[in-house]
Design a protein around this motif. Sequence first.
Motif, PDB file in Angstrom:
ATOM      1  N   PRO A  38     117.191  48.089  31.683  1.00 35.15           N
ATOM      2  CA  PRO A  38     116.099  49.062  31.780  1.00 35.15           C
ATOM      3  C   PRO A  38     114.709  48.489  31.569  1.00 35.15           C
ATOM      4  O   PRO A  38     113.726  49.095  31.980  1.00 35.15           O
ATOM      5  CB  PRO A  38     116.434  50.069  30.680  1.00 35.15           C
ATOM      6  N   ASN A  39     114.570  47.335  30.939  1.00 33.41           N
ATOM      7  CA  ASN A  39     113.257  46.831  30.549  1.00 33.41           C
ATOM      8  C   ASN A  39     112.848  45.548  31.248  1.00 33.41           C
ATOM      9  O   ASN A  39     112.001  44.817  30.755  1.00 33.41           O
ATOM     10  CB  ASN A  39     113.229  46.610  29.033  1.00 33.41           C
ATOM     11  N   GLY A  40     113.444  45.247  32.369  1.00 31.24           N
ATOM     12  CA  GLY A  40     113.140  44.023  33.094  1.00 31.24           C
ATOM     13  C   GLY A  40     114.368  43.142  33.186  1.00 31.24           C
ATOM     14  O   GLY A  40     115.332  43.314  32.441  1.00 31.24           O
ATOM     15  N   LEU A  41     114.333  42.211  34.123  1.00 35.57           N
ATOM     16  CA  LEU A  41     115.512  41.419  34.437  1.00 35.57           C
ATOM     17  C   LEU A  41     115.112  40.002  34.818  1.00 35.57           C
ATOM     18  O   LEU A  41     114.184  39.794  35.591  1.00 35.57           O
ATOM     19  CB  LEU A  41     116.249  42.087  35.609  1.00 35.57           C
ATOM     20  N   LEU A  42     115.824  39.038  34.259  1.00 34.99           N
ATOM     21  CA  LEU A  42     115.690  37.633  34.636  1.00 34.99           C
ATOM     22  C   LEU A  42     116.973  37.229  35.346  1.00 34.99           C
ATOM     23  O   LEU A  42     118.065  37.464  34.823  1.00 34.99           O
ATOM     24  CB  LEU A  42     115.467  36.758  33.397  1.00 34.99           C
ATOM     25  N   LEU A  43     116.844  36.647  36.520  1.00 35.09           N
ATOM     26  CA  LEU A  43     118.003  36.283  37.331  1.00 35.09           C
ATOM     27  C   LEU A  43     117.997  34.805  37.679  1.00 35.09           C
ATOM     28  O   LEU A  43     116.946  34.236  38.001  1.00 35.09           O
ATOM     29  CB  LEU A  43     117.991  37.060  38.651  1.00 35.09           C
ATOM     30  N   GLN A  52     113.961  40.711  27.530  1.00 26.84           N
ATOM     31  CA  GLN A  52     113.506  41.301  26.279  1.00 26.84           C
ATOM     32  C   GLN A  52     112.006  41.101  26.146  1.00 26.84           C
ATOM     33  O   GLN A  52     111.498  40.020  26.379  1.00 26.84           O
ATOM     34  CB  GLN A  52     114.225  40.664  25.084  1.00 26.84           C
ATOM     35  N   ASP A  53     111.313  42.156  25.799  1.00 27.97           N
ATOM     36  CA  ASP A  53     109.860  42.091  25.598  1.00 27.97           C
ATOM     37  C   ASP A  53     109.125  41.582  26.834  1.00 27.97           C
ATOM     38  O   ASP A  53     108.209  40.751  26.727  1.00 27.97           O
ATOM     39  CB  ASP A  53     109.513  41.216  24.386  1.00 27.97           C
ATOM     40  N   ALA A  54     109.520  42.072  28.002  1.00 35.04           N
ATOM     41  CA  ALA A  54     108.817  41.671  29.232  1.00 35.04           C
ATOM     42  C   ALA A  54     107.350  42.070  29.100  1.00 35.04           C
ATOM     43  O   ALA A  54     107.039  43.206  28.755  1.00 35.04           O
ATOM     44  CB  ALA A  54     109.447  42.352  30.445  1.00 35.04           C
ATOM     45  N   PRO A  55     106.449  41.138  29.364  1.00 29.48           N
ATOM     46  CA  PRO A  55     105.023  41.440  29.204  1.00 29.48           C
ATOM     47  C   PRO A  55     104.488  42.257  30.375  1.00 29.48           C
ATOM     48  O   PRO A  55     105.154  42.387  31.405  1.00 29.48           O
ATOM     49  CB  PRO A  55     104.385  40.042  29.187  1.00 29.48           C
ATOM     50  N   SER A  56     103.283  42.763  30.234  1.00 26.17           N
ATOM     51  CA  SER A  56     102.608  43.342  31.390  1.00 26.17           C
ATOM     52  C   SER A  56     102.276  42.186  32.333  1.00 26.17           C
ATOM     53  O   SER A  56     102.251  41.021  31.919  1.00 26.17           O
ATOM     54  CB  SER A  56     101.335  44.068  30.961  1.00 26.17           C
ATOM     55  N   ILE A  57     102.017  42.497  33.574  1.00 22.22           N
ATOM     56  CA  ILE A  57     101.722  41.434  34.542  1.00 22.22           C
ATOM     57  C   ILE A  57     100.495  40.635  34.110  1.00 22.22           C
ATOM     58  O   ILE A  57     100.443  39.420  34.282  1.00 22.22           O
ATOM     59  CB  ILE A  57     101.559  42.008  35.977  1.00 22.22           C
ATOM     60  N   LEU A  60     101.404  37.887  31.488  1.00 24.05           N
ATOM     61  CA  LEU A  60     102.502  36.997  31.856  1.00 24.05           C
ATOM     62  C   LEU A  60     102.123  35.531  31.626  1.00 24.05           C
ATOM     63  O   LEU A  60     101.050  35.081  32.025  1.00 24.05           O
ATOM     64  CB  LEU A  60     102.851  37.209  33.326  1.00 24.05           C
ATOM     65  N   THR A  61     103.024  34.810  30.953  1.00 27.65           N
ATOM     66  CA  THR A  61     102.865  33.371  30.748  1.00 27.65           C
ATOM     67  C   THR A  61     104.175  32.691  31.105  1.00 27.65           C
ATOM     68  O   THR A  61     105.225  33.353  31.170  1.00 27.65           O
ATOM     69  CB  THR A  61     102.521  33.029  29.283  1.00 27.65           C
ATOM     70  N   HIS A  62     104.141  31.403  31.292  1.00 28.69           N
ATOM     71  CA  HIS A  62     105.386  30.689  31.596  1.00 28.69           C
ATOM     72  C   HIS A  62     106.356  30.782  30.423  1.00 28.69           C
ATOM     73  O   HIS A  62     107.564  30.802  30.613  1.00 28.69           O
ATOM     74  CB  HIS A  62     105.108  29.246  32.004  1.00 28.69           C
ATOM     75  N   GLU A  63     105.840  30.864  29.189  1.00 28.14           N
ATOM     76  CA  GLU A  63     106.713  30.986  28.019  1.00 28.14           C
ATOM     77  C   GLU A  63     107.511  32.288  28.037  1.00 28.14           C
ATOM     78  O   GLU A  63     108.628  32.347  27.528  1.00 28.14           O
ATOM     79  CB  GLU A  63     105.907  30.907  26.716  1.00 28.14           C
ATOM     80  N   SER A  64     106.964  33.342  28.648  1.00 29.52           N
ATOM     81  CA  SER A  64     107.664  34.623  28.671  1.00 29.52           C
ATOM     82  C   SER A  64     108.904  34.594  29.562  1.00 29.52           C
ATOM     83  O   SER A  64     109.723  35.509  29.514  1.00 29.52           O
ATOM     84  CB  SER A  64     106.718  35.753  29.085  1.00 29.52           C
TER      85      SER A  64
END
Length: 133
Positions: A38-43, A52-57, A60-64
């Motif tokens: 529900p809160n964003g997806l990494l594939l 988890q803790d997806a930032p706003s656009i 966004l940083t590479h660390e996120s």
Amino acid sequence: MSEGKRTGIELRRDDSGQGPIVTGFQGSGFRVRDDVFPNGLLLSPVRALAWQDAPSIDALTHESLGDLFDIDPRPEFLLLGTGSGLRQPPRSFVRHIEALGFGVEVMDSRAAARAWGVLRAEERWIVAALLPL
């Protein structure tokens, strides 16, 4: 076919060997087989992770992205879904990802999820980060 009458067509994707594929949307999130994110997806070609803790656009940083790029072989590029609408990520983010040797393709998250399925069906070795809708 007469007006008002529809034929029932069911589309099924054979995703064996393609890794995780987004099979639908639920609320502001994504469905991958029976799991909802529900809160964003990494594939990646081998896993789907809740972002988890997806930032706003704008934040966004590479660390996120965590260890998203740490796969072998190295992915061709990052498919970035920017939420319900197309928004450009910070230029510093794009420059950093490109300096690491990866391209960045940006689109809204629904389009990115569909593009993911097409590209994986072509066996493209990519990663994706999809912000919630």
